[in-house]
Write a protein that holds these residues in place. Structure first.
Motif, mmCIF file in Angstrom:
data_model
loop_
_atom_site.group_PDB
_atom_site.id
_atom_site.type_symbol
_atom_site.label_atom_id
_atom_site.label_comp_id
_atom_site.label_asym_id
_atom_site.label_seq_id
_atom_site.Cartn_x
_atom_site.Cartn_y
_atom_site.Cartn_z
ATOM 1 N N ARG A 2 9.801 -30.090 -38.589
ATOM 2 C CA ARG A 2 9.401 -30.697 -37.321
ATOM 3 C C ARG A 2 10.596 -30.854 -36.387
ATOM 4 O O ARG A 2 10.499 -30.634 -35.189
ATOM 5 C CB ARG A 2 8.742 -32.038 -37.584
ATOM 6 C CG ARG A 2 8.240 -32.718 -36.340
ATOM 7 C CD ARG A 2 7.388 -33.870 -36.733
ATOM 8 N NE ARG A 2 6.085 -33.375 -37.115
ATOM 9 C CZ ARG A 2 4.993 -33.515 -36.375
ATOM 10 N NH1 ARG A 2 5.061 -34.162 -35.258
ATOM 11 N NH2 ARG A 2 3.839 -33.048 -36.753
ATOM 12 N N SER A 5 11.367 -27.730 -34.401
ATOM 13 C CA SER A 5 10.520 -27.468 -33.243
ATOM 14 C C SER A 5 10.979 -28.281 -32.037
ATOM 15 O O SER A 5 10.920 -27.812 -30.903
ATOM 16 C CB SER A 5 9.053 -27.747 -33.559
ATOM 17 O OG SER A 5 8.864 -29.102 -33.884
ATOM 18 N N GLU A 58 12.838 -17.250 -27.702
ATOM 19 C CA GLU A 58 11.684 -16.467 -28.150
ATOM 20 C C GLU A 58 11.873 -16.017 -29.597
ATOM 21 O O GLU A 58 10.965 -16.112 -30.412
ATOM 22 C CB GLU A 58 11.478 -15.250 -27.252
ATOM 23 C CG GLU A 58 10.302 -14.404 -27.673
ATOM 24 C CD GLU A 58 10.120 -13.167 -26.819
ATOM 25 O OE1 GLU A 58 9.229 -12.368 -27.156
ATOM 26 O OE2 GLU A 58 10.868 -12.986 -25.839
ATOM 27 N N LEU A 61 11.389 -18.990 -31.859
ATOM 28 C CA LEU A 61 9.977 -19.352 -31.968
ATOM 29 C C LEU A 61 9.225 -18.398 -32.888
ATOM 30 O O LEU A 61 8.385 -18.810 -33.686
ATOM 31 C CB LEU A 61 9.323 -19.376 -30.587
ATOM 32 C CG LEU A 61 9.661 -20.577 -29.719
ATOM 33 C CD1 LEU A 61 9.124 -20.370 -28.304
ATOM 34 C CD2 LEU A 61 9.093 -21.855 -30.314
ATOM 35 N N ARG A 62 9.549 -17.110 -32.799
ATOM 36 C CA ARG A 62 8.901 -16.140 -33.691
ATOM 37 C C ARG A 62 9.288 -16.413 -35.141
ATOM 38 O O ARG A 62 8.442 -16.356 -36.032
ATOM 39 C CB ARG A 62 9.272 -14.716 -33.298
ATOM 40 C CG ARG A 62 8.642 -14.277 -31.997
ATOM 41 C CD ARG A 62 9.124 -12.873 -31.608
ATOM 42 N NE ARG A 62 8.698 -12.533 -30.282
ATOM 43 C CZ ARG A 62 7.545 -11.919 -30.006
ATOM 44 N NH1 ARG A 62 6.721 -11.613 -30.969
ATOM 45 N NH2 ARG A 62 7.231 -11.636 -28.759
ATOM 46 N N SER A 63 10.555 -16.714 -35.378
ATOM 47 C CA SER A 63 11.012 -17.033 -36.732
ATOM 48 C C SER A 63 10.327 -18.295 -37.246
ATOM 49 O O SER A 63 9.896 -18.366 -38.394
ATOM 50 C CB SER A 63 12.525 -17.232 -36.752
ATOM 51 O OG SER A 63 13.188 -16.052 -36.408
ATOM 52 N N TYR A 64 10.231 -19.283 -36.384
ATOM 53 C CA TYR A 64 9.585 -20.538 -36.752
ATOM 54 C C TYR A 64 8.119 -20.313 -37.108
ATOM 55 O O TYR A 64 7.615 -20.839 -38.101
ATOM 56 C CB TYR A 64 9.714 -21.524 -35.586
ATOM 57 C CG TYR A 64 9.041 -22.848 -35.823
ATOM 58 C CD1 TYR A 64 9.585 -23.772 -36.709
ATOM 59 C CD2 TYR A 64 7.857 -23.175 -35.174
ATOM 60 C CE1 TYR A 64 8.968 -24.984 -36.929
ATOM 61 C CE2 TYR A 64 7.236 -24.387 -35.387
ATOM 62 C CZ TYR A 64 7.790 -25.289 -36.267
ATOM 63 O OH TYR A 64 7.179 -26.489 -36.485
ATOM 64 N N ARG A 65 7.451 -19.496 -36.316
ATOM 65 C CA ARG A 65 6.041 -19.192 -36.591
ATOM 66 C C ARG A 65 5.878 -18.491 -37.928
ATOM 67 O O ARG A 65 4.976 -18.800 -38.698
ATOM 68 C CB ARG A 65 5.476 -18.313 -35.479
ATOM 69 C CG ARG A 65 4.489 -19.037 -34.611
ATOM 70 C CD ARG A 65 3.941 -18.225 -33.504
ATOM 71 N NE ARG A 65 3.113 -17.135 -33.968
ATOM 72 C CZ ARG A 65 2.737 -16.125 -33.212
ATOM 73 N NH1 ARG A 65 3.120 -16.072 -31.970
ATOM 74 N NH2 ARG A 65 1.975 -15.173 -33.673
ATOM 75 N N ARG A 66 6.771 -17.521 -38.194
ATOM 76 C CA ARG A 66 6.708 -16.807 -39.477
ATOM 77 C C ARG A 66 6.910 -17.763 -40.648
ATOM 78 O O ARG A 66 6.216 -17.681 -41.648
ATOM 79 C CB ARG A 66 7.738 -15.682 -39.522
ATOM 80 C CG ARG A 66 7.310 -14.421 -38.807
ATOM 81 C CD ARG A 66 8.207 -13.247 -39.173
ATOM 82 N NE ARG A 66 9.577 -13.455 -38.742
ATOM 83 C CZ ARG A 66 10.085 -13.103 -37.573
ATOM 84 N NH1 ARG A 66 9.295 -12.524 -36.684
ATOM 85 N NH2 ARG A 66 11.332 -13.319 -37.271
ATOM 86 N N GLU A 67 7.858 -18.677 -40.519
ATOM 87 C CA GLU A 67 8.114 -19.646 -41.585
ATOM 88 C C GLU A 67 6.904 -20.530 -41.826
ATOM 89 O O GLU A 67 6.582 -20.858 -42.963
ATOM 90 C CB GLU A 67 9.316 -20.529 -41.226
ATOM 91 C CG GLU A 67 10.643 -19.807 -41.298
ATOM 92 C CD GLU A 67 11.785 -20.684 -40.834
ATOM 93 O OE1 GLU A 67 11.592 -21.910 -40.665
ATOM 94 O OE2 GLU A 67 12.880 -20.133 -40.624
ATOM 95 N N ARG A 68 6.249 -20.916 -40.762
ATOM 96 C CA ARG A 68 5.070 -21.804 -40.898
ATOM 97 C C ARG A 68 3.898 -21.067 -41.542
ATOM 98 O O ARG A 68 3.058 -21.677 -42.178
ATOM 99 C CB ARG A 68 4.679 -22.372 -39.559
ATOM 100 C CG ARG A 68 5.790 -23.261 -39.036
ATOM 101 C CD ARG A 68 5.386 -24.372 -38.186
ATOM 102 N NE ARG A 68 4.063 -24.907 -38.363
ATOM 103 C CZ ARG A 68 3.824 -26.186 -38.621
ATOM 104 N NH1 ARG A 68 4.815 -27.012 -38.760
ATOM 105 N NH2 ARG A 68 2.599 -26.635 -38.700
ATOM 106 N N GLU A 69 3.826 -19.754 -41.342
ATOM 107 C CA GLU A 69 2.727 -18.974 -41.902
ATOM 108 C C GLU A 69 2.906 -18.742 -43.398
ATOM 109 O O GLU A 69 1.957 -18.484 -44.093
ATOM 110 C CB GLU A 69 2.596 -17.640 -41.163
ATOM 111 C CG GLU A 69 2.095 -17.808 -39.740
ATOM 112 C CD GLU A 69 2.134 -16.516 -38.951
ATOM 113 O OE1 GLU A 69 2.641 -15.499 -39.468
ATOM 114 O OE2 GLU A 69 1.657 -16.521 -37.803
#
Length: 70
Positions: A2, A5, A58, A61-69
């Protein structure tokens, strides 16, 4: 994650603030109707700096999204 983010959002706000500074400078230019080489270079440098920051945000954010998935 968190906290990560919040850091990304903070960086995005910083880049957005810089874009506002560019817009204000452009407004000055329009009022003067004459662009000096020095001011033109300053605006280009500012724009390039913000473009680079936005690209890094950007990517983060893409890395963060991948980690969350995962």
């Amino acid at each position: 994650m968190r906290d990560g983010s919040y850091v990304i959002v903070d960086r995005l706000c910083e880049a957005t603030t810089q874009l506002l500074e560019i817009i204000k400078k452009q407004e000055e230019i329009i009022e003067q109707c004459r662009i000096s080489d020095e001011l033109h270079k300053e605006l280009n440098d500012m724009k390039n700096d913000v473009d680079q920051k936005m690209d890094l945000i950007e990517y983060d954010l893409r890395s963060y999204r991948r980690e969350r998935e995962e």
